[in-house]
Design a protein around this motif. Structure first.
Motif, PDB file in Angstrom:
ATOM      1  N   THR A 229       0.827  -1.206   0.000  1.00  0.00           N
ATOM      2  CA  THR A 229       0.000   0.000   0.000  1.00  0.00           C
ATOM      3  C   THR A 229       0.865   1.261   0.000  1.00  0.00           C
ATOM      4  O   THR A 229       0.562   2.232  -0.700  1.00  0.00           O
ATOM      5  N   ARG A 230       1.954   1.204   0.766  1.00  0.00           N
ATOM      6  CA  ARG A 230       2.832   2.364   0.850  1.00  0.00           C
ATOM      7  C   ARG A 230       3.455   2.659  -0.526  1.00  0.00           C
ATOM      8  O   ARG A 230       3.487   3.809  -0.981  1.00  0.00           O
ATOM      9  N   ILE A 231       3.911   1.607  -1.191  1.00  0.00           N
ATOM     10  CA  ILE A 231       4.543   1.819  -2.505  1.00  0.00           C
ATOM     11  C   ILE A 231       3.510   2.262  -3.539  1.00  0.00           C
ATOM     12  O   ILE A 231       3.752   3.157  -4.343  1.00  0.00           O
ATOM     13  N   TRP A 232       2.366   1.635  -3.463  1.00  0.00           N
ATOM     14  CA  TRP A 232       1.271   2.023  -4.376  1.00  0.00           C
ATOM     15  C   TRP A 232       0.950   3.518  -4.227  1.00  0.00           C
ATOM     16  O   TRP A 232       0.836   4.251  -5.205  1.00  0.00           O
ATOM     17  N   LYS A 233       0.862   3.944  -2.979  1.00  0.00           N
ATOM     18  CA  LYS A 233       0.516   5.340  -2.692  1.00  0.00           C
ATOM     19  C   LYS A 233       1.602   6.268  -3.252  1.00  0.00           C
ATOM     20  O   LYS A 233       1.301   7.303  -3.857  1.00  0.00           O
ATOM     21  N   ALA A 234       2.863   5.862  -3.051  1.00  0.00           N
ATOM     22  CA  ALA A 234       3.959   6.696  -3.547  1.00  0.00           C
ATOM     23  C   ALA A 234       3.938   6.767  -5.076  1.00  0.00           C
ATOM     24  O   ALA A 234       4.199   7.819  -5.670  1.00  0.00           O
ATOM     25  N   LEU A 235       3.596   5.639  -5.715  1.00  0.00           N
ATOM     26  CA  LEU A 235       3.502   5.629  -7.178  1.00  0.00           C
ATOM     27  C   LEU A 235       2.403   6.576  -7.658  1.00  0.00           C
ATOM     28  O   LEU A 235       2.571   7.326  -8.627  1.00  0.00           O
ATOM     29  N   CYS A 236       1.278   6.534  -6.971  1.00  0.00           N
ATOM     30  CA  CYS A 236       0.157   7.412  -7.342  1.00  0.00           C
ATOM     31  C   CYS A 236       0.565   8.877  -7.181  1.00  0.00           C
ATOM     32  O   CYS A 236       0.323   9.702  -8.065  1.00  0.00           O
ATOM     33  N   ASP A 237       1.187   9.190  -6.057  1.00  0.00           N
ATOM     34  CA  ASP A 237       1.562  10.583  -5.804  1.00  0.00           C
ATOM     35  C   ASP A 237       2.532  11.084  -6.859  1.00  0.00           C
ATOM     36  O   ASP A 237       2.394  12.184  -7.392  1.00  0.00           O
ATOM     37  N   ARG A 238       3.530  10.231  -7.145  1.00  0.00           N
ATOM     38  CA  ARG A 238       4.548  10.653  -8.110  1.00  0.00           C
ATOM     39  C   ARG A 238       3.927  10.859  -9.500  1.00  0.00           C
ATOM     40  O   ARG A 238       4.223  11.819 -10.192  1.00  0.00           O
ATOM     41  N   THR A 239       3.048   9.935  -9.889  1.00  0.00           N
ATOM     42  CA  THR A 239       2.420  10.072 -11.202  1.00  0.00           C
ATOM     43  C   THR A 239       1.564  11.334 -11.256  1.00  0.00           C
ATOM     44  O   THR A 239       1.617  12.096 -12.221  1.00  0.00           O
ATOM     45  N   MET A 240       0.790  11.567 -10.211  1.00  0.00           N
ATOM     46  CA  MET A 240      -0.100  12.724 -10.244  1.00  0.00           C
ATOM     47  C   MET A 240       0.680  14.034 -10.255  1.00  0.00           C
ATOM     48  O   MET A 240       0.258  15.002 -10.873  1.00  0.00           O
ATOM     49  N   GLU A 241       1.837  14.031  -9.597  1.00  0.00           N
ATOM     50  CA  GLU A 241       2.686  15.229  -9.630  1.00  0.00           C
ATOM     51  C   GLU A 241       3.066  15.548 -11.077  1.00  0.00           C
ATOM     52  O   GLU A 241       2.952  16.687 -11.525  1.00  0.00           O
ATOM     53  N   ALA A 242       3.524  14.488 -11.765  1.00  0.00           N
ATOM     54  CA  ALA A 242       3.948  14.685 -13.153  1.00  0.00           C
ATOM     55  C   ALA A 242       2.760  15.088 -14.028  1.00  0.00           C
ATOM     56  O   ALA A 242       2.869  15.956 -14.893  1.00  0.00           O
TER      57      ALA A 242
END
Ligand code: ARG
Length: 578
Positions: A229-242
């Motif tokens: 869940t932690r990695i998934w969340k980080a992936l989502c955040d990073r993608t949305m930033e871009a």
């Protein structure tokens, strides 16, 4: 304020009732050919048909009564063809409306009545993937529709239904230690995430063990495993930033909500259970489906909402999404903007939703075609990859920069850069929005950056040219608003033509919203700029005597304001200097 078309509709419908005792609508439309008039009353034909009478004598009677009822507005109406009535506006009437349009923040476009709550679902990219040219269309078409509906006074709620819960996470999490390192330390570029994803997909294709590992990772994530869940969340955040960076560059309106697919996960089991209890879904070979046995085109196309292994699917999430949106925002309408390949999905979704709890909800699927390269095939890079949106915008700005540098070497560099940005991005967006969205279109830099033709640079330049009239003769920015001139005189045919066309802005907006087609705004603005050119060639403005001078300044000001507003509804910026 009431538009000319609405005013004529109201008055003519009243006259029809009084003069021939009929209850039908006047059905006023703009004349196809200006030779016959400005507007046409089409309502006599259905009335005559219902009565079994000849429409001509009925139309003659109505036209005679209209001549006095519309005396201040139009020349005596004439009857044509099978029983149409043509109406030609009077210059004095048109001239009296222009100052009111100038004083109206909506530039003469009537507010929607009733105003509705409309949810619009567009862009919706998938997490861990970069935006490519295909995402351009949904994002900017949706943005333009949202802006236009809001301008009409509707309550618009934009919701970015991002794909943050798909099988892609199984493949990504298979490399979780690699990802964890990146995500823990510095910002990871999306292209790296994409590479990791692709590598795992390729491995899973060759090796069943790798595929099983990816599946197991997905199951873990869906069961709420903390590390996954932690990695998934980080992936989502990073993608949305871009992705947000690109939205900012594109100048699209910020989304009101970004409720991705994962948000609905807790509701899915309940949705399937409810549809089964209600008899709308049934077990079928271990899976759960909605069947449409009574709908000819969907007869053998069941809607799969749960697989035999228990997994839920894209359709299940979309059903839960309809439910959530209705409960939360109580909209009268939900609009989805996706490419036409999802047609079947939305037909099935809408049919199911109507049978479920939402028979009165308006559901619209706004589709669009592909962006093609010069070879008429979906546009790709040389190596066959989809073109990244970021690169495309860079290239647009670069090409615009070259043009601006060549033509305006005397402007300061920062100004030139800003012009290049507005023109480059505007050109890309306009080239897309000016197409009938259902068609494919060929992406061509020279065409979209041309200063002539139906392009953003042409319209942006037309705007600048008009604004420069005010810089020369008037206090900058003051315009002619608030002078108290009550009537605009329209002596020249070109003035009259332009003035009437300015009053038709509401019709363009209506056409653009009726079937969600921003291209009607584009063609209107292009024609408006053309009519302005004719006017400006024939009619001196600053050198004219009064009252022509003030009248012409009002025409200039209105044209500029309509151009700016129209471009704004397309999400395209204007500049004051170019
Ligand atoms: N993420 C989807 C895709 O990339 C689009 C989602 C559209 N909206 C929806 N509610 N299904 O194809």
């Amino acid at each position: 304020m009431e538009s000319v078309q609405q005013l004529l509709e109201r008055l003519a419908t009243g006259v029809i009732r009084q003069s021939i005792g009929a209850d039908g609508a006047a059905n006023v439309r703009p004349c196809g050919n200006p030779k016959f008039g400005d507007y046409q009353i089409n309502g006599l034909l259905p009335i005559a048909k219902a009565r079994g009478e000849n429409p001509r004598p009925l139309a003659d009677k109505v036209a005679a009564a209209l001549a006095s009822a519309l005396a201040d507005i139009a020349e005596p109406p004439t009857v044509a063809g099978a029983g149409f009535i043509n109406v030609r506006l009077k210059p004095a009437f048109v001239g009296s409306l222009l100052p009111r349009v100038l004083g109206d923040p909506r530039l003469g476009v009537p507010a929607a009545s009733p105003a509705r709550t409309i949810v619009i679902d567009y862009s919706a990219p998938n997490i861990a993937k970069q935006l490519h040219v295909g995402h351009l269309r949904s994002t900017i078409i949706g943005d333009s529709i949202a802006r236009t509906l809001e301008f009409l006074g509707h309550k618009v709620i934009s919701d970015n239904h991002i794909g943050d819960w798909g099988t892609q996470f199984g493949f990504l999490l298979r490399s979780k230690s690699e990802l964890g390192e990146y995500l823990g330390t510095s910002a990871i570029h999306l292209s790296t995430i994409e590479q990791i994803y692709r590598k795992n997909v390729a491995e899973a294709e060759k090796d069943p063990a790798a595929r099983d590992e990816a599946k197991a990772e997905l199951v873990k994530l869906q069961a709420g495993d903390p590390e996954a869940t932690r990695i998934w969340k980080a992936l989502c955040d990073r993608t949305m930033e871009a992705i947000n960076e690109i939205y900012t560059r594109l100048g699209v309106r910020p989304f009101d909500h970004t409720l991705g697919e994962s948000f609905y996960h807790p509701r899915l089991a309940g949705v399937v259970a409810e549809l089964k209890t209600r008899g709308l879904a049934e077990d079928s070979e271990g899976a759960v489906c909605v069947f449409f046995r009574d709908v000819p085109q969907l007869k053998d196309k069941p809607f799969l909402i749960q697989k035999s292994d228990g997994a839920f699917l894209y359709p299940t999430t979309d059903l839960a999404t309809v439910q959530y949106r209705v409960e939360t925002w109580k909209p009268g309408e939900i609009i989805y903007v996706t490419d036409s390949r999802q047609k079947l999905h939305f037909e099935q979704l809408f049919t199911t939703a109507r049978r479920w709890d939402y028979p009165d909800l308006k559901l619209a699927h706004v589709t669009f075609g592909s962006v093609l390269g010069e070879d008429n095939k979906p546009i790709k890079t040389r190596s066959g990859e989809p073109i990244r949106l970021e690169e495309l915008l860079d290239e647009g700005e670069k090409r615009a920069q070259a043009i601006v540098d060549a033509n305006y070497a005397d402007l300061p560099e920062a100004t030139r850069r800003e012009i290049a940005r507005v023109v480059g991005i505007g050109a890309v967006k306009y080239a897309d929005l000016s197409q009938n969205r259902v068609n494919d279109y060929v992406f061509s830099w020279p065409k979209m950056l041309a200063m002539q033709g139906n392009t953003a640079p042409y319209l942006q330049y037309a705007y600048v040219r008009i604004r420069s009239i005010f810089r020369k003769g008037e206090e900058p920015g003051q315009g002619v608003r608030g002078r108290g001139q009550e009537v605009v005189t329209l002596a020249d045919a070109a003035e009259f033509d332009l003035a009437k066309f300015i009053l038709r802005f509401p019709e363009a907006i209506e056409l653009a919203t009726e079937d969600y087609r921003p291209n009607f705004i584009c063609s209107y603005l292009y024609d408006l700029a053309g009519k302005f050119s004719v006017f400006y060639e024939r009619c001196p403005v600053l050198k004219a005597d009064e009252p022509a001078r003030s009248s012409r300044l009002i025409l200039c000001q209105l044209t500029a304001e309509v151009l700016r507003k129209g471009l704004d509804l397309l999400g395209i910026q204007t500049i004051e200097q170019m």
